[in-house]
Design an enzyme around this catalytic site. Structure first.
Site, PDB file in Angstrom:
ATOM      1  N   GLY A 151      -9.304 -23.819  73.849  1.00  0.00           N
ATOM      2  CA  GLY A 151      -7.841 -23.817  73.869  1.00  0.00           C
ATOM      3  C   GLY A 151      -7.259 -22.564  74.510  1.00  0.00           C
TER       4      GLY A 151
ATOM      5  CD  GLU B 189      -9.306 -19.323  69.042  1.00  0.00           C
ATOM      6  OE1 GLU B 189     -10.255 -19.203  69.845  1.00  0.00           O
ATOM      7  OE2 GLU B 189      -8.807 -20.421  68.745  1.00  0.00           O
TER       8      GLU B 189
ATOM      9  CB  SER C 113      -6.706 -30.860  67.973  1.00  0.00           C
ATOM     10  OG  SER C 113      -8.120 -30.901  68.068  1.00  0.00           O
TER      11      SER C 113
HETATM   12  O1  DER Z   1      -9.853 -22.750  71.580  1.00  0.00           O
HETATM   13  C1  DER Z   1     -10.482 -22.732  70.536  1.00  0.00           C
HETATM   14  O2  DER Z   1     -11.308 -21.831  70.240  1.00  0.00           O
HETATM   15  C2  DER Z   1     -10.344 -23.906  69.605  1.00  0.00           C
HETATM   16  O3  DER Z   1     -10.555 -23.513  68.266  1.00  0.00           O
HETATM   17  C3  DER Z   1     -11.399 -24.913  70.011  1.00  0.00           C
HETATM   18  O4  DER Z   1     -12.587 -24.265  70.026  1.00  0.00           O
HETATM   19  C4  DER Z   1     -11.465 -26.114  69.079  1.00  0.00           C
HETATM   20  O5  DER Z   1     -10.395 -26.919  69.393  1.00  0.00           O
HETATM   21  P1  DER Z   1     -10.323 -28.409  68.802  1.00  0.00           P
HETATM   22  O6  DER Z   1     -10.278 -28.242  67.293  1.00  0.00           O
HETATM   23  O7  DER Z   1      -9.048 -28.937  69.379  1.00  0.00           O
HETATM   24  O8  DER Z   1     -11.565 -29.136  69.257  1.00  0.00           O
END
Ligand code: DER
Length: 232
Positions: free
Chosen positions: A100, A106, A30
């Site tokens: 996520g 990533e 998000s």
């Molecule tokens: O899945 C991930 O690595 C996302 O970056 C998570 O770590 C952070 O998600 P958010 O910004 O919705 O808290």
């Protein structure tokens, strides 16, 4: 809401580091979604010339829908900067990511970048990593055996808890962009994150883990009142 303000101001600040001609890694989650929106605004308003390598299909779709040129990591070969979120970060800027379910792409994208900037709200700052369940990506073949082997391995690790759960998507297992499963490790507190990151990936069937050690260069922390802090 204050949490949305916090994520937005962190994302907006991070996008100020983007320069013309950059090849960018686009994170998932998000907070990263706010970043994609702020980036698209600069592309539209300033004619910023950048290309983006997404870390998930959902980020790719969002970026394309907002007019950002999306290319593959193999086309980009190397990136100038990756901007992504995190679930936790400690004083050494080590991270837990994967909330996520996109941790594999990533980590590949962040590692293939000259710099990684993480954008978060203040709740992500911790003294010790591990309160947030540590995600690992596991191939489907024999995943239950892999999960049991991981729990056994945790028995000799510097962690408080060693139970794990298969991440579900409703009443079916969550499936990653690569077609793998996510197993969340309930460690409560990780004593030695560097060692744990190395050991986890040695268990056959484990593809990657959500510990980002010595990868993040800067954390931008947003607050509900609009303030922004930077740690590097
Ligand atoms: O899945 C991930 O690595 C996302 O970056 C998570 O770590 C952070 O998600 P958010 O910004 O919705 O808290």
């Amino acid at each position: 809401s204050p949490i949305d303000t916090a994520k937005f101001v962190a994302a907006k600040r991070a996008v100020e580091f983007v320069e013309d001609g950059m090849k960018l890694g686009l994170g998932t989650g998000s907070t990263a979604a706010w970043m994609v929106r702020c980036l698209a605004e600069r592309v539209r308003d300033e004619g910023l010339k950048i290309v983006g390598v997404p870390t998930s299909t959902r980020t790719a779709e969002l970026a394309r829908s907002l007019g950002i040129k999306v290319i593959s990591l193999d086309e980009a070969k190397w990136l100038d900067l990756t901007i992504d979120g995190a679930d936790e970060f400690d004083a050494e800027l080590n991270l837990i990511k994967g909330g996520g379910g996109a941790l594999l792409q990533e980590k590949i994208v962040a590692t293939a970048s000259d710099q990684m900037i993480v954008i978060t709200d203040a709740a992500k700052e911790v003294e010790h990593l591990g309160a947030f369940p540590l995600p690992i990506e596991v191939i489907p073949f024999g995943w239950q055996t892999t999960k049991a082997l991981v729990e056994e391995t945790l028995g000799s690790m510097d962690v408080l808890g060693q139970s794990s759960t298969l991440r579900m998507n409703g009443d079916v297992p969550f499936i990653t962009d690569e077609g793998n499963h996510i197993v969340d490790l309930h460690l409560q507190r990780i004593g030695n994150a560097r060692q744990l990151a190395l050991v986890l990936n040695q268990v056959p069937g484990v593809v990657e883990n959500g510990l980002f050690i010595d990868i993040c260069d800067k954390v931008i922390i947003g607050h509900g009142d609009g303030r922004v802090q930077t740690k590097d």
